[in-house]
Design a protein around this motif. Structure first.
Motif, short mmCIF file in Angstrom:
data_model
loop_
_atom_site.label_atom_id
_atom_site.label_comp_id
_atom_site.label_asym_id
_atom_site.label_seq_id
_atom_site.Cartn_x
_atom_site.Cartn_y
_atom_site.Cartn_z
N THR A 164 15.25 59.09 -29.02
CA THR A 164 15.43 60.34 -29.49
C THR A 164 16.39 60.08 -30.87
O THR A 164 16.18 60.65 -31.80
CB THR A 164 16.25 61.05 -28.30
OG1 THR A 164 15.40 61.17 -27.42
CG2 THR A 164 16.55 62.33 -29.08
N SER A 180 12.62 70.47 -25.12
CA SER A 180 13.05 71.60 -25.75
C SER A 180 14.45 71.59 -25.59
O SER A 180 15.18 72.03 -26.69
CB SER A 180 12.10 72.77 -25.24
OG SER A 180 10.76 72.64 -25.47
N ARG A 183 16.47 69.22 -27.69
CA ARG A 183 16.49 69.48 -29.08
C ARG A 183 17.41 70.81 -29.47
O ARG A 183 18.18 70.86 -30.37
CB ARG A 183 15.08 70.23 -29.68
CG ARG A 183 14.02 69.12 -29.69
CD ARG A 183 12.62 69.66 -30.13
NE ARG A 183 11.57 68.40 -30.06
CZ ARG A 183 10.45 68.94 -30.16
NH1 ARG A 183 9.89 70.29 -29.84
NH2 ARG A 183 9.39 68.10 -30.19
N SER A 190 19.62 64.04 -31.39
CA SER A 190 18.18 64.73 -31.73
C SER A 190 18.19 65.64 -32.75
O SER A 190 16.99 66.08 -33.24
CB SER A 190 17.59 65.38 -30.25
OG SER A 190 18.51 66.51 -30.00
N THR A 191 19.12 66.11 -33.55
CA THR A 191 19.03 66.80 -34.60
C THR A 191 18.31 66.21 -35.69
O THR A 191 17.73 66.94 -36.51
CB THR A 191 20.37 67.17 -35.21
OG1 THR A 191 21.11 65.94 -35.27
CG2 THR A 191 21.22 68.37 -34.13
N LYS A 194 14.07 66.37 -34.57
CA LYS A 194 13.33 67.72 -34.05
C LYS A 194 12.12 68.02 -34.47
O LYS A 194 11.22 68.56 -33.64
CB LYS A 194 14.29 69.02 -34.79
CG LYS A 194 15.71 69.00 -34.12
CD LYS A 194 16.20 70.48 -34.80
CE LYS A 194 17.66 70.70 -33.95
NZ LYS A 194 18.59 71.58 -34.36
#
Length: 197
Positions: A164, A180, A183, A190-191, A194
């Motif tokens: 990730t 989900s 994110r 995780s930014t 995405k």
């Protein structure tokens, strides 16, 4: 007597390997349910991008949603702090004296069972259920363990976090609702991932 399986861990994050283990043990032993129970405080050094206890519990809730006989348990998180399995099980048995508990552990844990806190007393509270994990022997134990053969999958939460953070896909490795949520909360860096996970 109800028969309940317990699968503990940090679940940082939960992945399909956890669900496979829980479901296979439930089916083979004919358990009424298996509870995935996140620990209150992860044993590893906390990383700023790691999930909080509340976030880890929410991910477990999302992971088991709609899964027959699998559910989340907030028992250790509600108790807070670092707790030994013996303390947790003693408290659980007080709340549910008519339940037989089956504590699910991987081969890596089986190897060190004799070192667990109050292991002899703990053996009177639970039946240990052993499942194989890649890289562990986990077949010889002086502690009574009921072994279950399950489909082997070499998957870990550490790998999920690294992928990730690197912006790599975790599709099919983690339930979609959990992806989900990761994110949405910007977990594990995780930014930057995405659009790719």
């Amino acid at each position: 007597m109800r028969k309940v399986g317990l699968l503990g861990g940090t679940f940082n994050p939960p992945h399909i390997g956890h669900l496979i283990i829980a479901n296979e043990v439930k089916q083979v032993l004919g358990l009424d349910e298996v509870r995935l129970m996140p620990t209150a405080i992860p044993p590893h050094k906390h990383n700023p991008t790691d999930a909080t206890p509340a976030q880890r519990l929410r991910m477990v809730q999302l992971a088991v949603e709609g899964a027959d006989g699998l559910m989340e348990s907030s028992f250790e998180i509600d108790r807070g702090g670092v707790s030994y399995t013996y303390d947790t099980m003693r408290a659980l048995k007080e709340v549910e004296p008519e339940t037989d508990f089956y504590f699910i552990i991987g081969g890596d844990m089986i190897d060190i069972l004799p070192q667990w806190f109050q292991i002899e007393a703990l053996c009177k509270l639970v039946t240990f259920v052993g499942v194989q994990r890649p890289g562990s022997s986990g077949e010889q134990s002086v502690i009574p363990v009921e072994f279950i053969d399950i489909p082997s999958i070499d998957l870990s939460s550490t790998m999920i976090r690294k992928r990730t953070e690197a912006g790599q896909s975790i599709q099919f490795l983690v339930p979609d609702p959990v992806i989900s949520y990761i994110r949405q909360e910007g977990l594990y860096g995780s930014t930057t991932a995405k659009r790719r996970t």
